[in-house]
Design an enzyme around this catalytic site. Structure first.
Site, PDB file in Angstrom:
ATOM      1  N   LYS A  29       1.229  -0.976   0.051  1.00 14.12           N
ATOM      2  CA  LYS A  29      -0.010   0.210   0.156  1.00 14.12           C
ATOM      3  C   LYS A  29       1.152   1.360   0.324  1.00 14.12           C
ATOM      4  CE  LYS A  29      -4.309   0.709   2.153  1.00 14.12           C
ATOM      5  NZ  LYS A  29      -5.040   0.640   3.567  1.00 14.12           N
ATOM      6  N   VAL A  30       0.960   2.555  -1.170  1.00 16.29           N
ATOM      7  CA  VAL A  30       1.450   3.874  -1.220  1.00 16.29           C
ATOM      8  C   VAL A  30       0.303   4.879  -1.690  1.00 16.29           C
ATOM      9  CG1 VAL A  30       3.429   2.470  -1.791  1.00 16.29           C
ATOM     10  CG2 VAL A  30       1.443   2.976  -3.475  1.00 16.29           C
TER      11      VAL A  30
END
Ligand code: G3P
Length: 220
Positions: A83-84
């Site tokens: 997840k960014v």
């Protein structure tokens, strides 16, 4: 529609995975902090229970560090999804990690323009936060509708819409109506999906009436 559970609590995940209704898990730094446990231990435990995508969020905010962290997280298991955050460096990291064969979930999406960028960066998932938009008197579901329309205009956009910041069953129903691909749902809201007072009342009546017949299905 796929259901992910939005928690880092392994007991909750085990319990819900046993229903066979769970397609994946999302975590974030706040959810991990709530467990008080080691990040890698938590993720190893979750990946041992769930076969579907398991989102694990980077803590860095510059592209190189995000990619390094993302690669390390991806080593935990094949189903780890990195997840960014939806910032420029996050989009660059998304592109680099995707090209390296890593699943990426671009999180903290609050506008259609951000969702377009996530798709162009090759994200596997984009996470629009509907509850947090509702909290500031915007319509979170309008964002889902906009993203669905935009993505459907471009078949080369393969990013899945992962509705996040879900607060109640109505969010799930509306997301399904709008054709969102996935909802990530807190455990208590997921359980609420099955509840209806008329179901409880109807079942009580049926059981009482059945008992009054004195019969047993298994003893005939
Ligand atoms: O995992 C991201 C998102 O679902 C967080 O939800 O309730 O903190 O807005 P919430």
């Amino acid at each position: 529609m796929k259901f992910f559970v939005d928690t880092a609590d392994i007991d909750e995940i085990r319990d819900l995975a046993a229903t066979g209704l769970l397609d994946g898990v999302t975590t974030n730094p706040s959810l991990v902090a709530k467990t008080g446990r080691d990040f890698f231990e938590v993720l190893n435990d979750i990946c041992a229970v769930v076969d579907g995508p398991v989102s694990a969020e980077v803590a860095a905010t510059d592209v190189d560090a995000m990619v390094t962290e993302g690669r390390k997280l991806a080593e935990i298991a094949d189903n780890i999804t990195v997840k960014v955050p939806l910032i420029w460096d996050g989009l660059k990291a998304c592109r680099a990690l995707t090209q390296a064969g890593v699943l990426v979930n671009v999180t903290l999406c609050f506008s259609p323009s951000q969702a377009v960028l996530a798709a162009k960066a090759g994200a596997s998932f984009v996470s629009p936060f509907v509850g947090r938009l509702d909290d500031i008197s915007h319509d979170g579901m309008e964002l889902i509708e906009d993203i669905r329309t935009i993505y459907d205009n471009y078949p080369n956009f393969t990013t899945e819409i992962l509705v996040a910041s879900v607060r109640h069953p109505g969010h799930v129903v509306e997301a399904a109506r709008l054709g969102a691909d996935i909802c990530t749902i807190p455990p208590d809201v997921l359980r609420l999906l099955a509840k209806h007072p008329l179901t409880d009342r109807g079942l009580e009546t049926f059981l009482n009436d059945w008992q009054s017949t004195g019969q047993s299905i298994l003893k005939t």
